[in-house]
Design a protein around this motif. Structure first.
Motif, PDB file in Angstrom:
ATOM      1  N   LYS A  88       9.009  13.356   3.050  1.00 14.28           N
ATOM      2  CA  LYS A  88       7.918  12.606   3.684  1.00 14.28           C
ATOM      3  C   LYS A  88       8.163  11.101   3.554  1.00 14.28           C
ATOM      4  O   LYS A  88       8.078  10.361   4.528  1.00 14.28           O
ATOM      5  CB  LYS A  88       6.600  13.001   2.999  1.00 14.28           C
ATOM      6  N   LEU A 139      -2.096   1.896   7.741  1.00 17.26           N
ATOM      7  CA  LEU A 139      -0.683   2.266   7.591  1.00 17.26           C
ATOM      8  C   LEU A 139      -0.136   2.967   8.823  1.00 17.26           C
ATOM      9  O   LEU A 139       1.051   2.873   9.122  1.00 17.26           O
ATOM     10  CB  LEU A 139      -0.502   3.171   6.371  1.00 17.26           C
ATOM     11  N   GLY A 144       1.169   3.811  -3.173  1.00 14.31           N
ATOM     12  CA  GLY A 144       0.878   5.217  -2.849  1.00 14.31           C
ATOM     13  C   GLY A 144       2.019   6.141  -3.262  1.00 14.31           C
ATOM     14  O   GLY A 144       1.799   7.235  -3.787  1.00 14.31           O
ATOM     15  N   GLN A 193       0.838  -1.208   0.000  1.00 13.66           N
ATOM     16  CA  GLN A 193       0.000   0.000   0.000  1.00 13.66           C
ATOM     17  C   GLN A 193       0.871   1.256   0.000  1.00 13.66           C
ATOM     18  O   GLN A 193       0.609   2.202  -0.733  1.00 13.66           O
ATOM     19  CB  GLN A 193      -0.886  -0.037   1.245  1.00 13.66           C
ATOM     20  N   GLU A 230       8.621   7.240   6.179  1.00 16.32           N
ATOM     21  CA  GLU A 230       7.784   6.033   6.097  1.00 16.32           C
ATOM     22  C   GLU A 230       8.632   4.793   5.807  1.00 16.32           C
ATOM     23  O   GLU A 230       8.354   3.708   6.305  1.00 16.32           O
ATOM     24  CB  GLU A 230       6.743   6.186   4.975  1.00 16.32           C
ATOM     25  N   PRO A 271      -1.278  14.414   3.879  1.00 15.51           N
ATOM     26  CA  PRO A 271      -1.644  13.106   4.432  1.00 15.51           C
ATOM     27  C   PRO A 271      -0.688  12.636   5.536  1.00 15.51           C
ATOM     28  O   PRO A 271       0.480  13.038   5.553  1.00 15.51           O
ATOM     29  CB  PRO A 271      -1.550  12.171   3.223  1.00 15.51           C
ATOM     30  N   THR A 272      -1.197  11.769   6.418  1.00 17.40           N
ATOM     31  CA  THR A 272      -0.323  11.180   7.442  1.00 17.40           C
ATOM     32  C   THR A 272       0.691  10.254   6.751  1.00 17.40           C
ATOM     33  O   THR A 272       1.869  10.290   7.036  1.00 17.40           O
ATOM     34  CB  THR A 272      -1.130  10.352   8.451  1.00 17.40           C
ATOM     35  N   PHE A 273       0.176   9.434   5.829  1.00 14.00           N
ATOM     36  CA  PHE A 273       1.039   8.569   5.024  1.00 14.00           C
ATOM     37  C   PHE A 273       0.711   8.853   3.554  1.00 14.00           C
ATOM     38  O   PHE A 273      -0.455   9.049   3.216  1.00 14.00           O
ATOM     39  CB  PHE A 273       0.790   7.084   5.328  1.00 14.00           C
ATOM     40  N   VAL A 274       1.741   8.853   2.695  1.00 16.13           N
ATOM     41  CA  VAL A 274       1.537   9.184   1.285  1.00 16.13           C
ATOM     42  C   VAL A 274       0.473   8.282   0.663  1.00 16.13           C
ATOM     43  O   VAL A 274      -0.346   8.721  -0.139  1.00 16.13           O
ATOM     44  CB  VAL A 274       2.873   9.077   0.503  1.00 16.13           C
ATOM     45  N   GLY A 275       0.475   7.008   1.072  1.00 27.46           N
ATOM     46  CA  GLY A 275      -0.467   6.066   0.475  1.00 27.46           C
ATOM     47  C   GLY A 275      -1.785   5.946   1.230  1.00 27.46           C
ATOM     48  O   GLY A 275      -2.507   4.964   1.034  1.00 27.46           O
ATOM     49  N   PRO A 332      -5.337   5.719   2.022  1.00 24.82           N
ATOM     50  CA  PRO A 332      -6.487   5.626   1.117  1.00 24.82           C
ATOM     51  C   PRO A 332      -7.663   6.495   1.562  1.00 24.82           C
ATOM     52  O   PRO A 332      -8.617   6.658   0.808  1.00 24.82           O
ATOM     53  CB  PRO A 332      -6.849   4.136   1.176  1.00 24.82           C
TER      54      PRO A 332
END
Lengths: 251, 161
Positions: A126, B140, A49, A45, A130, B47-51, B53
């Motif tokens: 960013k 995530l 993303g 994911q 992650e 966003p908190t996480f790029v991905g 949803p």
């Protein structure tokens, strides 16, 4: 700034993330244990993303919409390294590939967070945060299984030897290396590879795995120029099957 | 404009994280700016996480909230200019997370090594006799832990720097 050079750089990174993201997602429902199923699915994911965010930057530079770019190209239009398109095989191979790839990827995004090309610099600042979770995951398992049983060590060793030539292909140079470094957009593949080798050695030294002499490994290149193994097109066919039924559908 | 920036932020307190309904987007720290020009309101989000949803959904919720408060044509832009990190969660937000049963993230300056995730304080008993089960969780932004005293699993909102 040299737009062609930037686009080439962005495409290869985004394509790597998309294709490995898809491979990771193939573990969903099949992980060797629930935690690993969740881990590979979460990393999938994240990576898909990341590719989406980079395709959006490309879109602003005049390229097609992210969905079109992801689902409507054929294998020879993809710029990913061959490493990421190889089938998952058994868990040991997926794990070794994940370790070799993510070790490179976090360094790449750290380097890009200093880029003079602001859109990729912002995004990279960013993403690198992650990716810490991805390298943590890889390092933990390589250390655990690289020191566990005779079987786990020999399986990882075989996979390491199989994956290394492809991993070196990650650093296939762009025709624009000079422009990229001169304009401060990206420090270059050679510099990335040097740092990557150091990190890989550092981690493998904490295991019972034997790193072959670098000089004995010949890189498998061509992926960045659209040359791929027979495994990429079937992956793309499967990934884009639903989209291609009705490319104009509103979701 | 009859609304000030503070008014808009107060309105947006009503828009919650779709997966953590006790936490507003303002307290989560994903609203990075509000710009009022004449009769228009523009909101910057990250966003908190790029991905993540849920991002498009959250963006739509913000627009609907502003429209239902009488603001015509509000706009929302997603950017990484001011990237999110877990220190952006407000103190109020951290307290809400804990009450919801999710361990709040430690300050990112403490998150230098993954070791800090090994003994996350349990949101129920506050003890640190806990262990990390998986740095990846149901979404995530969450990791999975186990409290050896409560003998129960719990989740943490992950620190991200």
């Amino acid at each position: 700034m040299n737009q062609l050079a930037i686009k080439e750089l962005l495409y290869k990174i985004a394509d790597d993330q998309l294709i490995l993201g898809h491979r990771n997602s193939e573990w969903t429902g099949f992980g060797p244990m629930l935690e690993e199923d969740i881990a590979f699915s979460s990393m999938a994911q994240d990576k898909v993303g990341h590719s989406y965010a980079i395709y959006q930057i490309l879109n602003k530079l005049g390229e097609q919409e992210p969905d079109t770019v992801a689902f409507m190209r054929n294998a020879n239009q993809f710029h990913n390294s061959q490493l990421v398109e190889l089938p998952n095989c058994e868990y040991d191979f997926s794990l070794i590939r994940h370790f070799l790839y993510d070790t490179a990827e976090i360094i790449r995004f750290e380097m890009l967070s200093q880029s003079t090309y602001e859109p990729i610099a912002e995004l990279s600042r960013k993403i690198k945060g992650e990716l810490k979770y991805h390298t943590l995951h890889a390092n933990t398992w390589i250390k655990k299984l690289g020191n566990a049983t005779e079987e786990s060590i020999s399986r990882l060793q075989n996979s390491l030897e199989k994956a290394l030539p492809y991993a070196l292909g990650l650093f296939e140079e762009s025709p624009y290396e000079k422009e990229l470094t001169a304009e401060g957009i990206f420090e270059g593949e050679a510099s990335l590879e040097k740092r990557w080798r150091q990190k890989v050695e550092e981690l493998l030294n904490q295991t019972q795995l034997q790193l072959p002499d670098w000089n004995s490994v010949s890189p498998v290149i061509g992926g960045r120029l659209g040359k791929h193994t027979e495994h990429l097109q079937p992956l793309l066919d499967e990934m884009s099957e639903v989209f291609r039924i009705d490319p104009g559908a509103e979701w | 404009m009859r609304f000030s920036k503070t008014d808009i932020l107060t309105l947006l307190e009503d828009v919650k994280d779709p997966e953590i309904p006790v936490l507003s987007l303002v307290d989560l720290g994903v609203i990075t700016d509000v710009v009022i020009a004449g009769e228009t309101v523009h909101v910057e989000m990250t966003p908190t996480f790029v991905g993540c949803p849920a991002l498009d959904y959250m963006k739509q919720e913000v627009i609907e909230k502003l429209q239902s408060s009488g603001i015509v044509n509000p706009t929302v832009n997603i950017s990484f200019k001011e990237p999110w990190n877990s220190d952006k969660i407000s103190e109020k937000g951290k307290a809400a997370l804990k009450q919801f049963g999710l361990a709040p993230p430690p300050s990112t300056h403490l998150f230098t090594d993954i070791e800090v995730l090994e003994h996350v304080p349990c949101p129920r008993c506050e003890g640190v006799n806990t262990e990390l089960k998986n740095p990846f969780g149901p979404t995530l932004c969450r990791s999975i832990h186990y409290c050896n005293d409560c003998r129960e699993a719990f989740e943490q909102f992950k620190p991200v720097s």
